[in-house]
Scaffold this motif. Sequence first.
Motif, short mmCIF file in Angstrom:
data_model
loop_
_atom_site.label_atom_id
_atom_site.label_comp_id
_atom_site.label_asym_id
_atom_site.label_seq_id
_atom_site.Cartn_x
_atom_site.Cartn_y
_atom_site.Cartn_z
N PHE A 58 0.81 -1.21 0.00
CA PHE A 58 0.00 0.00 0.00
C PHE A 58 0.84 1.27 0.00
O PHE A 58 1.80 1.38 0.76
CB PHE A 58 -0.91 0.03 1.24
N ILE A 84 0.56 4.87 1.25
CA ILE A 84 -0.25 5.57 2.26
C ILE A 84 0.38 6.93 2.58
O ILE A 84 1.51 7.21 2.18
CB ILE A 84 -0.39 4.74 3.56
N PHE A 130 -2.17 1.79 10.12
CA PHE A 130 -1.96 0.59 9.31
C PHE A 130 -1.19 -0.47 10.10
O PHE A 130 -1.33 -1.66 9.82
CB PHE A 130 -1.27 0.96 7.99
N LEU A 136 -5.57 10.29 -2.79
CA LEU A 136 -4.96 9.79 -1.57
C LEU A 136 -4.43 10.94 -0.71
O LEU A 136 -4.66 10.99 0.51
CB LEU A 136 -3.83 8.81 -1.92
N ASP A 166 -7.82 6.06 1.61
CA ASP A 166 -6.85 5.85 2.69
C ASP A 166 -5.58 5.14 2.25
O ASP A 166 -4.53 5.31 2.87
CB ASP A 166 -7.51 5.04 3.81
N TYR A 167 -5.66 4.33 1.21
CA TYR A 167 -4.49 3.61 0.74
C TYR A 167 -4.66 3.29 -0.74
O TYR A 167 -5.77 3.23 -1.25
CB TYR A 167 -4.26 2.32 1.55
N TYR A 213 4.02 1.35 2.41
CA TYR A 213 3.94 0.69 3.71
C TYR A 213 4.26 -0.79 3.49
O TYR A 213 3.49 -1.52 2.87
CB TYR A 213 2.54 0.86 4.31
#
Length: 297
Positions: free
Chosen positions: A115, A117, A125, A171, A177-178, A203
């Motif tokens: 992801f 983020i 997360f 984003l 969110d991701y 992430y």
Amino acid sequence: MKPWLVRICGLILLLPLLLSAEELSELRIAKPRAMDDPAYLYFSGLLQKALQKTANGRAVPPLVTTIAMAEDRMVRELRAGRIDILWLGGSKERARNLLVVPIPLERGLVGYRQFIIRKSRVAEFDAINTLADLRKFKACQGAQWGDTEILRTAKLPLVTSVNYESLFKLLVAGRCDYYPRGFHQGKIELANRTDTYPELMVYEPLMLYYPFAAYFYVHPRNKQLAQWLQDGLEKMIDDGELLAYMQQHEHTRRAFPLQATVVKRLLVVPNHYLPDFADEKNARYWFQPGDFSLAGD
């Protein structure tokens, strides 16, 4: 117009679709987002390498770009014979309507998602351990991408756009969110956008996995072209050339070695849309979860 003239005009329009692979003077493809787009360079380069690998004296047709278009339009243009080949994620529907070369072009690497983020949200997360946890967050996703229905079926909330670049903006703006990207994609995408989106990061401790792969597609009448591509790709696998290409190409090289990133949590969702011919357990064509460094291994 007289009926016999209508039939002749129809045959003339279909002529490009009836040409054998050896008679194609060019291969028309959709124009990329940018001519230096690493994904475009990867797939177009692989296409040419596969054709060259088993040309056996045949002239390899040059690639000619048409116009940029969204995925659904690319499919329509291919079916209409206005482009000759495309590369897209695999699905049962696409396999029914087009002729697919049944070899994953990145060994399924794109189905291992990490992801992108915002850096300020790492703690949130860190707390995700299950799919139920992930369902509390909204994913940024391409509206027409081949894996969008996989995520919807898994009941993962989505915010979609047909514009690739706008997903980064959504984003950053907090609309989602991701941004789930293939194991090889996120790092190069952010490396190319460091100045534009300094607040974003990949992430790494969490991976979402579903069997998914990109394939070459041609018009159903271009069976010889499809077989030529399949023969070339199979030979590249036999020679180790496909894996070497992945390890060296800008589009995929940041994923290697696969074990360099330690994944602490692996979330798995099924892909009910995988083409019937696909066998994600076949290590000749697909990377396996055990090829990655998973916590506890």
